[in-house]
Design an enzyme around this catalytic site. Structure first.
Site, PDB file in Angstrom:
ATOM      1  N   SER A 160      23.804 122.813 -17.218  1.00 52.35           N
ATOM      2  CA  SER A 160      22.715 122.734 -18.197  1.00 52.35           C
ATOM      3  C   SER A 160      21.365 122.669 -17.498  1.00 52.35           C
ATOM      4  O   SER A 160      20.326 122.944 -18.101  1.00 52.35           O
ATOM      5  CB  SER A 160      22.902 121.509 -19.097  1.00 52.35           C
ATOM      6  OG  SER A 160      22.780 120.306 -18.349  1.00 52.35           O
ATOM      7  N   ASP A 300      30.045 112.881 -15.277  1.00 50.65           N
ATOM      8  CA  ASP A 300      29.765 111.861 -14.258  1.00 50.65           C
ATOM      9  C   ASP A 300      30.541 110.571 -14.457  1.00 50.65           C
ATOM     10  O   ASP A 300      30.611 109.730 -13.556  1.00 50.65           O
ATOM     11  CB  ASP A 300      28.267 111.558 -14.208  1.00 50.65           C
ATOM     12  CG  ASP A 300      27.459 112.704 -13.620  1.00 50.65           C
ATOM     13  OD1 ASP A 300      28.051 113.531 -12.906  1.00 50.65           O
ATOM     14  OD2 ASP A 300      26.245 112.781 -13.878  1.00 50.65           O
ATOM     15  N   LYS A 327      30.361 118.923  -7.445  1.00 47.89           N
ATOM     16  CA  LYS A 327      29.418 117.812  -7.358  1.00 47.89           C
ATOM     17  C   LYS A 327      29.209 117.442  -5.886  1.00 47.89           C
ATOM     18  O   LYS A 327      29.468 118.241  -5.001  1.00 47.89           O
ATOM     19  CB  LYS A 327      29.946 116.625  -8.168  1.00 47.89           C
ATOM     20  CG  LYS A 327      30.004 116.873  -9.675  1.00 47.89           C
ATOM     21  CD  LYS A 327      28.617 116.902 -10.268  1.00 47.89           C
ATOM     22  CE  LYS A 327      28.653 116.979 -11.789  1.00 47.89           C
ATOM     23  NZ  LYS A 327      27.290 116.923 -12.373  1.00 47.89           N
ATOM     24  N   LYS A 399      21.900 107.629  -3.118  1.00 51.25           N
ATOM     25  CA  LYS A 399      21.531 108.833  -3.871  1.00 51.25           C
ATOM     26  C   LYS A 399      21.069 108.494  -5.282  1.00 51.25           C
ATOM     27  O   LYS A 399      20.150 109.126  -5.813  1.00 51.25           O
ATOM     28  CB  LYS A 399      22.722 109.794  -3.921  1.00 51.25           C
ATOM     29  CG  LYS A 399      22.442 111.088  -4.668  1.00 51.25           C
ATOM     30  CD  LYS A 399      23.615 112.029  -4.569  1.00 51.25           C
ATOM     31  CE  LYS A 399      23.438 113.234  -5.473  1.00 51.25           C
ATOM     32  NZ  LYS A 399      22.269 114.051  -5.129  1.00 51.25           N
TER      33      LYS A 399
END
EC number: 2.5.1.19
Length: 418
Positions: A160, A300, A327, A399
């Protein structure tokens, strides 16, 4: 860095951190607007710092004083910008259309697995609109500015972020821009999030079927912006609460467009008791039972939900998660490895996995594979392990949630850096 975690229940309360997804979008809109914007970010993750650095390289002035941040609009520079997106897919996919709208030439770099992550559909469509690339994958240099005379045609089932990036760039222009989505759209909530932030900067977005039309250009309406807190990272402590003692997660927006707010309904389906008081979410442990979880809208959440599934009665199936292969790690493979290494039962499928619940995990060694969500999921898993958990490469949390282990320790976690 490695982390050794003893099997101890967590308990207490924790404040949700700033949403990384929301912060990326506000930072970019503020840099593209006509006046400065002031807001707060209480957790500067590596991904957010990557976006800040790239915006500065594009010509924005950004002042940081503790958690306070002031963003001044981009002033085009004479030199060729060199954008190091580090390992941030959002930074790369959002700023590729933005930078090529502003500059004739831009150099893009990245680190870790970022060069391997999907980008080809976006590169191809930008090429179709007048930009040349020195390579199909980063590092590369672009030549030519993005041409908006024709509508854009982009897939919606890969990322997306392709669509969000084109929308964010289109807001630079006063002219109407049309984006056609050529496949089934996944993770639409993230596009809704982009639209929500852009509308706060004066952009008008009209959606009709698979077509999105952007009207008007950026204008700073609110000199002070609010960035809501993060459901993705809050999910780890909400799941920890479902596995052990009560952890109250505070300052969450229950009306958020963030797709990972669905963690509440998913935990309820597992059998946990959920209590919501204003912006505080409490999850109480109950008998948990296996369910089927669709991953396409909130991929996620997989690692930590797999931990919940590992001690839930029966079978839990995770489906439609093919994008997780790309990912920070192959997150399907690394999640299966994590559960099995800790003594659980997980089986890899083409687009997901199946977890068979057992009474308790044994503990063991988990390699993060450089994936921040594997690190945090493994830490949560320690709650239901008989023995300690050793996480190899625990620094990957920087991160998205640099103070994760700080919060983990405040809640009673027994951790030792090695």
């Amino acid at each position: 860095m490695n982390m050794l975690i003893e099997s101890i229940n967590l308990k207490g309360s924790v404040k949700a951190i700033t949403s990384k997804s929301y912060a990326h979008r506000v930072l970019i809109c503020a840099a593209l607007s006509d006046k400065s914007t002031t807001f707060k970010i209480d957790e500067f993750s590596e991904d957010i710092l990557a976006t800040i650095s790239c915006l500065e390289e594009l010509g924005a002035k950004i002042e940081i004083d503790g958690s306070k941040i002031v963003v001044y609009p981009i002033v085009k520079k004479e030199t060729i910008p060199i954008l190091n997106c580090k390992e941030s897919g959002s930074t790369l996919r959002f700023l590729l259309p933005v930078a090529t709208t502003i500059y004739e030439r831009v150099i893009f770099k990245g680190e870790g697995r970022l060069p391997e992550r999907p980008l080809s559909d976006l590169v191809e469509e930008i090429e179709n609109h007048g930009v040349k690339f020195s390579s199909r994958t980063i590092p590369f240099e672009t030549e030519g500015k993005l041409n908006y005379k024709e509508s854009f045609n982009i897939s919606g089932n890969i990322s997306s972020q392709y669509i969000s990036g084109l929308l964010l760039a289109a807001g630079i222009l006063e002219d109407e821009v049309e984006i056609n989505i050529t496949t089934k759209l996944e993770s639409k909530s993230y596009i809704d999030l982009t639209v929500e932030v852009m509308e706060k900067y004066g952009i008008e977005i009209v959606e009709s079927g698979n077509k999105i039309v952007k009207r008007k250009s950026y204008k700073t309406i609110y000199r002070e912006a609010t960035i809501e807190n993060d459901w993705s990272n809050a999910a780890f402590f909400l799941c920890a609460s479902a596995l052990g003692d009560l952890i109250s997660v505070e300052e969450l927006n229950l009306k958020s467009l963030q797709p990972d707010r669905e963690i509440v309904s998913i935990l309820r389906r597992f059998g946990a008791k959920i209590e919501v008081k204003k912006n505080i979410v409490n999850v109480y442990r109950r008998t948990l039972k296996g369910i089927t979880i669709e991953l396409s809208e909130h991929p996620d959440l997989l690692p930590v939900l797999a931990v919940v599934a590992s001690i839930s009665k029966g079978e839990t199936k995770f489906i439609n998660g093919k994008r997780l292969r790309f990912k920070e790690s192959d997150r399907i493979k690394s999640t299966v490895e994590m559960i099995n290494n800790l003594g659980g039962m997980a089986m890899e499928e083409a687009d997901g996995l199946t977890v068979i619940g057992i009474e308790k995990l044994k503990g063991g060694i988990v390699n993060s594979r450089g994936d921040h969500r594997i690190v945090m999921a493994a830490a949560v898993a320690s709650i239901v392990c008989e023995n300690e958990v050793k996480i190899v490469g625990s620094e990957a949390v920087n991160k998205s949630y640099p103070k994760f282990f700080e919060d983990f320790k405040i809640l009673g976690g027994d951790i030792c850096r090695q």
